[in-house]
Design an enzyme around this catalytic site. Structure first.
Site, PDB file in Angstrom:
ATOM      1  N   ASP A   1      -6.622  -4.334  -0.020  1.00  0.00           N
ATOM      2  CA  ASP A   1      -5.211  -4.178  -0.306  1.00  0.00           C
ATOM      3  C   ASP A   1      -4.583  -3.427   0.882  1.00  0.00           C
ATOM      4  O   ASP A   1      -5.282  -2.884   1.746  1.00  0.00           O
ATOM      5  CB  ASP A   1      -5.009  -3.431  -1.638  1.00  0.00           C
TER       6      ASP A   1
HETATM    7  C1  GLC Z   1       0.538  -4.241  -2.103  1.00  0.00           C
HETATM    8  C2  GLC Z   1      -0.069  -4.585  -3.443  1.00  0.00           C
HETATM    9  C3  GLC Z   1      -0.780  -5.909  -3.472  1.00  0.00           C
HETATM   10  C4  GLC Z   1      -0.085  -6.876  -2.523  1.00  0.00           C
HETATM   11  C5  GLC Z   1      -0.283  -6.349  -1.119  1.00  0.00           C
HETATM   12  C6  GLC Z   1       0.437  -7.217  -0.072  1.00  0.00           C
HETATM   13  O1  GLC Z   1       0.364  -2.884  -1.814  1.00  0.00           O
HETATM   14  O2  GLC Z   1      -0.934  -3.623  -4.041  1.00  0.00           O
HETATM   15  O3  GLC Z   1      -0.751  -6.363  -4.828  1.00  0.00           O
HETATM   16  O4  GLC Z   1      -0.636  -8.172  -2.647  1.00  0.00           O
HETATM   17  O5  GLC Z   1       0.154  -5.006  -0.967  1.00  0.00           O
HETATM   18  O6  GLC Z   1       1.813  -7.129  -0.244  1.00  0.00           O
END
Ligand code: GLC
Length: 724
Positions: A282
């Site tokens: 993430d």
């Molecule tokens: C965010 C979220 C995740 C998302 C990623 C890209 O922090 O936790 O769900 O897909 O970053 O935007």
């Protein structure tokens, strides 16, 4: 000799291009390509940067980077396919090996056509509707230059204070598994290489929804039993359905953060389940290992995350800055780098990106918001809405009601109706509640609008106008709810009640004595303790997306018979959390709060209709079977009313005595059917003991035990026995 050499070179040229030969197998192409790559090229494949405006205020984006043609992936925030093709052209023509970039994006519940939030979609109890919504989303993504969506989010909800309950499919593990499969099928279609299909990403692996106290990004104490019984099944189902990727979560799983957890990322996902795609971290969750206290610096964070089984590093550059040195120091074997790159290349080859690196550029008007897609969005919105209360059949609105007071901060709203993670959805495309009501009730009903109050704050100046509107009307439609930023990522709240100003508005309207239909638009279960008594009817519309206004108007008028049932329990108050339908049996029944009713306000599965369904006797084909036999359970449901309707039947299993305590009951199947007025439908569930009666222990070992079981539909239970 020269002749031989030229022939050899020609042959070598031929062999050299093997990875570019579309007739060769994917694995042959991968194995030809990897030895050609330098360490730097390999590590760049394991990196994801972003391109375009960052809509997520919690993800502080590093400066827009000059995209290197060798970069593995970009989070792509433009809707312009040409822009993506230009970047891809750089990768294909300016890099040494011409490895295509994979472009990702958060299309969680739609791209430009915004569907209801997933928590709402689960209330349809219709996997085909969810599959179709993902299919539409995939097409709009593909045509915009997006190859990969960071969806479905399948974190089983456990605490409605956590804003991200909005993004998943509710509190049941089986439901999240069923919808995970539907989403993967919708996104990935029959082949990832087909047009309009995109790679899915199961997230946030794993146990993220147990973030302590519902506080996002916090520690999650996940016991082995809970991990295997509740949180693993949706991921196992999604992997079995062929999900190309997973995303490791922010959360610390009982001391080992998800983005550095060898047990979950490699032992289970790769070795036990055989997943052959890749895991992306993430946003910055590799670097976050430092904040979580398991890495002293970026280098150690990169080492731990990579060796645990995260193949791609989202935006924090930890891999690109540290892996080459870790390899040179002998800390990270080149073979592990090669395996990570192999997995990333495999997804790119399966997507067909090497052979079709560019997407079609069709006019924007043909890309998005097709009438068929908007019709689907309206259907799903309508079927996701849940009639929680309907005293004296206050709904649907009778033709005799010629004057309707339309009150509340949600009435004219076109932003919050889309909910969090609205993708590229635009307010200008949203059917607002007021628009919907105007179209639905036409000229012969007077709509008297008053905003009443803002979503929060203390300004009661609008109350007088709202009361006046109510006094002039035959009944009040009161539209309250949450702003989209109050749920979703980092949308945790210490209270799940609506802001006091909204409750006070309702009290003010209640004093007029007019019947009130309370319509709620929110991204989580709400505390309705005080509002429930003031409303004659309550309709939960969630955050219904682009076509929300049209859908809610259809239900209020009776054109649509509501069929939604809750995918998540509504506690009476925040003090009851955790409160979910399949808790363990307590040692002593009186062990509840002494200051409040022990029941929640509304359980998972609750939802009313404008018609009445009568459930017949629950019948079993046998009462005693061996473990390798099956039982057919059957029940007839009659529509006793004058309106056609759709009814979802939820089948639960109980295992009253086992070697490991079992939840009070567990959802094991669900099915929704249309039932004509005065008609009957038969619902059947074939109980397969190996699938439906087994359970996983804390080590992930599956057990099927003989003994008594019960199958339950609504309140009817029938006992049967499994014998050795
Ligand atoms: C965010 C979220 C995740 C998302 C990623 C890209 O922090 O936790 O769900 O897909 O970053 O935007």
């Amino acid at each position: 000799m020269a002749f031989l050499l030229s022939g050899w070179l020609a042959h070598a040229q031929e062999v050299k291009a093997l990875y570019k030969n579309k007739d060769a197998s994917i694995e042959e192409r991968i194995e030809d390509l990897i030895p050609r790559m330098t360490l730097e090229e390999k590590v760049l494949q394991m990196n994801q940067w972003t391109y375009g405006k960052n809509a997520n205020p919690n993800n502080i984006e590093t400066a827009m980077k000059k995209v290197r043609p060798e970069i593995g992936s970009l989070i792509y925030r433009s809707t312009n396919p040409l822009f993506r093709n230009q970047i891809q052209k750089k990768a294909m023509e300016e890099s040494r090996l011409g490895i295509p970039i994979i472009f990702g994006f958060d299309a969680i519940h739609g791209y430009k056509t915004v569907f209801p939030i997933p928590l709402a979609q689960a209330c349809t109890w219709d996997v085909e509707l969810v599959r179709r919504s993902c299919e539409v989303s995939a097409r709009e993504c593909w045509l915009s230059g997006v190859d990969w969506t960071f969806s479905p989010m399948i974190d089983v909800a456990r605490d409605p204070r956590w804003g991200r309950v909005a993004e998943g499919y509710g509190e049941d593990s089986y439901a999240n598994a069923a919808f995970a499969v539907a989403a993967v099928q919708g996104y990935q279609g029959d082949s990832l290489a087909d047009k309009y299909t995109i790679a899915a990403c199961l997230k946030h692996y794993v146990g993220y929804s147990l973030s302590e106290g519902g506080r996002d990004y916090h520690y999650s104490d996940v016991s082995g039993q809970t991990l295997w019984e509740t949180f693993m099944p949706p991921y196992r189902a999604g992997v079995a359905a062929g999900a190309a990727t997973l995303m490791s979560g922010f959360n610390d799983i009982s001391g080992v953060p998800a983005s550095a957890n060898y047990y979950t990322l490699t032992e289970i996902l790769k070795k036990r389940w055989g997943h052959d795609g890749f895991v992306v971290s993430d946003w910055g969750s590799v670097e976050n290992l430092i904040a979580q206290g398991v890495a002293k610096d970026r280098k150690e964070a990169g080492f731990k995350s990579f060796m645990a089984g995260v193949e791609m590093d989202m935006v924090d550059d930890v891999y690109v800055e540290n892996l080459p040195q870790l390899v040179e120091e002998g800390m990270v074997p080149m073979s592990s780098i090669d395996e990570a790159v192999r997995r990333i290349l495999r997804v790119k080859f399966r997507l067909g990106l090497f052979d079709q690196p560019y997407v079609d550029d069709i006019p924007e008007k043909d890309r998005y918001l097709r009438p068929t897609d908007l019709a689907l969005a309206e259907q799903i919105a309508a079927e996701s809405m849940v009639l929680l209360k309907n005293e004296n059949q206050l709904l649907p609105i009778q033709p005799t009601a010629k004057k309707l007071a339309i009150i509340g901060p949600m009435v004219m709203d076109s932003v919050n109706l889309m909910g969090s993670w609205e993708g590229m959805g635009e307010p200008r495309h949203v059917s607002t509640i007021y628009n919907g009501l105007q179209k639905e009730f036409g000229a012969d009903t007077k709509l008297i609008y008053a905003k009443g109050c803002a979503f929060d704050g203390t300004d009661t100046l609008g109350f007088a106008e709202a009361r006046k509107a109510a006094m002039e009307a035959d009944m009040v439609l009161l539209f309250l709810g949450e702003q989209k930023k109050w749920s979703g990522e980092n949308g945790s709240r210490s209270s799940i009640a609506l802001p006091n100003i909204q409750e006070k508005l309702m009290e003010a309207i209640y004093e007029t004595g007019k019947p009130i239909v309370l319509v709620l638009s929110n991204g989580r279960p709400l505390e309705l303790l005080r509002l429930n008594e003031l409303a004659g009817a309550i309709l939960e519309i969630w955050q219904p997306g682009t076509m929300g206004g049209a859908a809610v108007a259809g239900i209020l008028s009776g054109r649509i018979n509501p069929s939604g049932k809750l995918s998540i329990t509504f506690p009476r108050t925040v003090g009851q959390i955790p409160m979910y339908y399949n808790m363990r049996r307590p040692a002593r029944w009186m062990g509840y709060y002494q200051d409040i009713d022990k029941e929640p306000m509304y359980w998972l599965g609750h939802g009313l209709s404008y018609t009445t369904y009568s459930y017949g006797e629950l019948q079993l084909s046998a009462r005693k079977i061996n473990k390798d036999e099956k039982i057919r359970a059957r029940i007839e449901v009659s529509n006793m009313g004058i309106r056609d309707g759709k009814e979802a039947v939820l089948w639960f299993i109980s295992d009253p005595v086992a070697s490991v305590s079992r939840p009070v009951k567990e959802l094991k199947f669900f099915e929704k059917k249309h039932i004509d007025a005065n008609g009957v439908q038969v619902y059947e569930f074939e109980i397969d003991p190996g699938r439906d009666l087994s359970f996983y222990d804390k080590n992930g070992v599956k057990h099927l035990e003989s003994g008594r079981y019960l199958v339950q539909v609504q309140d009817e239970k029938v006992e049967f026995e499994i014998v050795d």
